[in-house]
Design a protein around this motif. Sequence first.
Motif, short mmCIF file in Angstrom:
data_model
loop_
_atom_site.label_atom_id
_atom_site.label_comp_id
_atom_site.label_asym_id
_atom_site.label_seq_id
_atom_site.Cartn_x
_atom_site.Cartn_y
_atom_site.Cartn_z
N PHE A 119 0.93 -1.18 -0.06
CA PHE A 119 0.07 0.04 0.19
C PHE A 119 0.83 1.30 0.01
N GLY A 172 1.99 1.81 -3.54
CA GLY A 172 0.87 2.36 -4.46
C GLY A 172 0.47 3.83 -4.04
N SER A 173 0.61 4.36 -2.62
CA SER A 173 0.59 5.58 -2.33
C SER A 173 1.85 6.48 -2.77
N LEU A 225 -7.24 2.41 -4.18
CA LEU A 225 -7.07 1.60 -2.99
C LEU A 225 -7.46 0.19 -3.18
N GLY A 276 -4.43 -1.46 -5.15
CA GLY A 276 -3.86 -2.00 -4.08
C GLY A 276 -3.93 -3.40 -3.60
N ASN A 331 -1.44 -5.30 -5.73
CA ASN A 331 -0.06 -5.29 -5.16
C ASN A 331 -0.15 -6.08 -3.97
N VAL A 332 -1.31 -6.39 -3.02
CA VAL A 332 -0.82 -7.31 -2.07
C VAL A 332 -0.77 -8.70 -2.66
N MET A 379 -4.21 4.98 0.52
CA MET A 379 -3.63 3.90 0.33
C MET A 379 -2.30 4.14 1.21
N LEU A 389 -3.76 3.87 4.74
CA LEU A 389 -4.20 2.43 5.38
C LEU A 389 -2.99 1.58 5.53
N GLY A 390 -1.88 1.85 4.62
CA GLY A 390 -0.75 1.21 4.48
C GLY A 390 -0.11 1.51 6.15
N GLU A 431 2.68 -1.05 7.59
CA GLU A 431 3.73 -0.94 6.65
C GLU A 431 4.68 0.16 6.91
#
Length: 295
Positions: free
Chosen positions: A42, A45-46, A85, A89, A92-93, A196, A199-200, A205
């Motif tokens: 995340f 991505g951000s 997101l 996102g 990515n996960v 993102m 949230l990360g 993260e």
Amino acid sequence: MSAGKSAAPSALAVGLALASVYLVWGSTYLAIRVGLEGYPPFLMGSLRFVAASLVFYAFLRWRGHAPPTRAQWKNAAIMGLFMMLLGNGLVNVAEQTVSSGLAAVAVASMPLWAGLFGMLRGQHPSRGEWTGLVIGFLGVVWLNFDGEMRASAVGMVALLLAPIAWAWGSVWSRGRDLPAPFMSTAAQMLCGGVAMGVLGLALGERIVEVPPLKATLAVGYLAAFGSIVGFSAYVWLLHHVRPALATSYAYVNPPIAVLLGALLLHERVGWDAVGAMAVILLGVVIITRAKARVT
């Protein structure tokens, strides 16, 4: 400014936009895989979307484009949540545990979800479009049998939800009060990128050491080409062509991702994959030639 349709675009403009989402987005799955070698999903991505959106937004304002209104920011934020997101996102996960080719194959189910959600809003695809969608999905299923398709439970759930979220965001956007396509792109990426990052960080993260150079270059490629070039072209297509055509990139991305994996990661590409790619491309041809049904 409303996102309503204007004059019909030229065939050249549509072709260039489709080439961008077909070729550039086909390569982003591999870039995501490389970027994950140094960045958590995340936060990666951000960084990608916030950097791209700030550069793009500043350029557009310098060129005299009007900023989004408060209502337009709200709609852009909703699209950013679904498409950035959740849509990006979760890919990515998933790519932490599955191959880039498998991720592209799973995301190829998105046009079917877009068709189903479009039906709920009265935007019925024509018979020809449904034929192309079904044929394309059969090709994706065939491609799914070639190569290693094992994945973790988290990865598989993420790959199930990602195309659903992206499809819903795409269909929901039609007819909404949004800025002009390019400013809409910048606003969506900014809102989604910030979400993102939040949230990360909430998930724990962190980037605790300097990432490898190739991972940083991959994130830069994702920001410049995957975000600014590819996403701008996609948003433009959503404003000017049928949903089935705008989302047909999902059938072309898997063979591109598989081919790049073979060329750069020396993954095997068997005759099953070649046959599946032919079926996928046939579905795209049928979609592009189909006439939309008036509803």
